[in-house]
Design an enzyme around this catalytic site. Structure first.
Site, PDB file in Angstrom:
ATOM      1  N   TYR A 167       3.196  10.054  -0.678  1.00 49.79           N
ATOM      2  CA  TYR A 167       4.201   9.409  -0.095  1.00 49.79           C
ATOM      3  C   TYR A 167       5.777   9.613  -0.780  1.00 49.79           C
ATOM      4  O   TYR A 167       6.592   9.472  -0.268  1.00 49.79           O
ATOM      5  CB  TYR A 167       4.072   7.832   0.253  1.00 49.79           C
ATOM      6  CG  TYR A 167       2.807   7.381   0.980  1.00 49.79           C
ATOM      7  CD1 TYR A 167       2.244   8.270   1.803  1.00 49.79           C
ATOM      8  CD2 TYR A 167       2.608   6.157   1.052  1.00 49.79           C
ATOM      9  CE1 TYR A 167       0.953   8.003   2.343  1.00 49.79           C
ATOM     10  CE2 TYR A 167       1.501   5.690   1.978  1.00 49.79           C
ATOM     11  CZ  TYR A 167       0.703   6.375   2.393  1.00 49.79           C
ATOM     12  OH  TYR A 167      -0.139   6.116   3.268  1.00 49.79           O
TER      13      TYR A 167
ATOM     14  N   LYS B 194      -2.918   6.046  -3.927  1.00 44.86           N
ATOM     15  CA  LYS B 194      -4.077   6.939  -3.651  1.00 44.86           C
ATOM     16  C   LYS B 194      -4.041   8.102  -4.271  1.00 44.86           C
ATOM     17  O   LYS B 194      -2.719   8.576  -4.613  1.00 44.86           O
ATOM     18  CB  LYS B 194      -4.365   7.091  -2.064  1.00 44.86           C
ATOM     19  CG  LYS B 194      -3.717   5.872  -1.190  1.00 44.86           C
ATOM     20  CD  LYS B 194      -3.915   6.167   0.277  1.00 44.86           C
ATOM     21  CE  LYS B 194      -3.515   4.851   0.900  1.00 44.86           C
ATOM     22  NZ  LYS B 194      -2.282   4.646   0.991  1.00 44.86           N
TER      23      LYS B 194
ATOM     24  N   HIS C  83      -7.774   9.659  -0.984  1.00 51.13           N
ATOM     25  CA  HIS C  83      -6.964   9.964   0.031  1.00 51.13           C
ATOM     26  C   HIS C  83      -7.872  10.529   1.221  1.00 51.13           C
ATOM     27  O   HIS C  83      -7.729   9.965   2.276  1.00 51.13           O
ATOM     28  CB  HIS C  83      -5.577  10.389  -0.156  1.00 51.13           C
ATOM     29  CG  HIS C  83      -4.511   9.958   0.743  1.00 51.13           C
ATOM     30  ND1 HIS C  83      -3.214  10.009   0.306  1.00 51.13           N
ATOM     31  CD2 HIS C  83      -4.539   9.617   2.058  1.00 51.13           C
ATOM     32  CE1 HIS C  83      -2.373   9.325   1.391  1.00 51.13           C
ATOM     33  NE2 HIS C  83      -3.291   9.165   2.347  1.00 51.13           N
TER      34      HIS C  83
ATOM     35  N   ASP D  80       0.827  -1.204   0.019  1.00 49.85           N
ATOM     36  CA  ASP D  80       0.058  -0.091   0.055  1.00 49.85           C
ATOM     37  C   ASP D  80       0.811   1.271  -0.032  1.00 49.85           C
ATOM     38  O   ASP D  80       1.319   1.446   1.107  1.00 49.85           O
ATOM     39  CB  ASP D  80      -0.811   0.009   1.259  1.00 49.85           C
ATOM     40  CG  ASP D  80      -1.595   1.367   1.327  1.00 49.85           C
ATOM     41  OD1 ASP D  80      -2.697   1.165   1.115  1.00 49.85           O
ATOM     42  OD2 ASP D  80      -1.164   2.341   1.809  1.00 49.85           O
TER      43      ASP D  80
END
Length: 278
Positions: free
Chosen positions: A53, A78, A111, A48
């Protein structure tokens, strides 16, 4: 739920592993590549990540370098808040896919609802298109409360298959969990270990000693037994291995209840109603 490859079936028939590796705050480059490769070598099937990120490139490299066939893996990413909206969602998806170097995605999530933006319905229409076009096997949301879900479901053609939220013994979100179950939306936990804050909790320690397990293993087992998909993050190989070693024991109902009763509605992340950073 008897091994690391055990799956739950989403409402569209797609099988999603109960357990996976989260890579929030895992550095792009060697750190994320090594973490993902280690996890896959240990038998993890679910990874994930998220656009925000900043490590989709590394996740993609690790997948490419692993010896596991793509169709055996379950990859999630996401859509970030600043890319919400119909066209911008489609564009953001392509950017993520280019970084991941994948032909298709297993799960794509919005998200955050970001109520101030009020664009999640437009974004959802884009996710529905990606799903219908076969680019994504399942679509869902992250950090949506009941009222966000109800609002989205009032107008959507395809209801979310997954809702990934902050979930741990201090924040059990039981009403949201019940709502998701009633609507066949699979709940998934981020920050299942409350960013390490629960590791020394005396009640959890006592239960862990009883089963000869770590407190982290007890919490992750509690997730699974509550029928919540879980994706703990770690960059240490021994911890990635330990986290997954939760399929050889079962918490009894009394211990499950003891852990449930630790709830204080306490968040370590933002409240989705107030999360307007974009």
């Amino acid at each position: 739920m008897d091994n690391l490859q055990s799956t739950t079936t989403l409402h569209n028939g797609v099988k999603m592993p109960w357990f996976g590796l989260g890579v929030f705050k895992v550095e792009e480059g060697n750190e994320v590549i090594n973490s993902v490769k280690t996890a896959i070598e240990l038998g993890y099937k679910s990874i994930d990540t998220a656009a925000v990120y900043g490590n989709e490139d590394g996740v993609g490299k690790a997948i490419a370098e692993s010896n596991v066939p793509r169709e055996e893996l379950f990859i999630t990413t996401k859509l970030w808040n600043s890319n919400q909206g119909y066209e911008s969602t489609l564009q953001a998806f392509e950017e993520s896919m280019n970084k991941l170097k994948l032909d298709y995605l297993d799960l794509y999530l919005i998200h955050w609802p970001v109520p101030e933006l009020n664009k999640y319905k437009e974004s959802w229409k884009a996710l529905e298109k990606l799903y219908k076009d076969g680019r994504v096997r399942a679509i869902g949301v992250s950090n949506f409360k009941e009222h966000h879900l109800k609002d989205l479901m009032a107008d959507c053609e395809i209801k979310p298959m997954v809702n990934q939220v902050e979930y741990h013994p201090r924040l059990t979100q039981s009403s949201l969990h019940s709502f998701c179950k009633e609507n066949q939306i699979q709940l998934e936990a981020w920050s299942p270990l409350m960013q390490g804050q629960l590791i020394d909790h005396p009640t959890l320690q006592e239960i862990a000693d009883k089963y000869n397990k770590s407190t982290a293993q007890v919490i992750l087992r509690w997730d699974i037994q509550n029928e919540v998909v879980t994706i703990p993050k770690s960059v240490k190989p021994h911890r990635i291995k330990e986290n997954a070693n939760i399929f050889d024991f079962e918490l009894n109902s009394e211990d499950m209840e003891k852990i449930n009763s630790l709830n204080e509605n306490h968040r370590v992340g933002p409240d989705p109603d107030d999360m307007n950073r974009y």
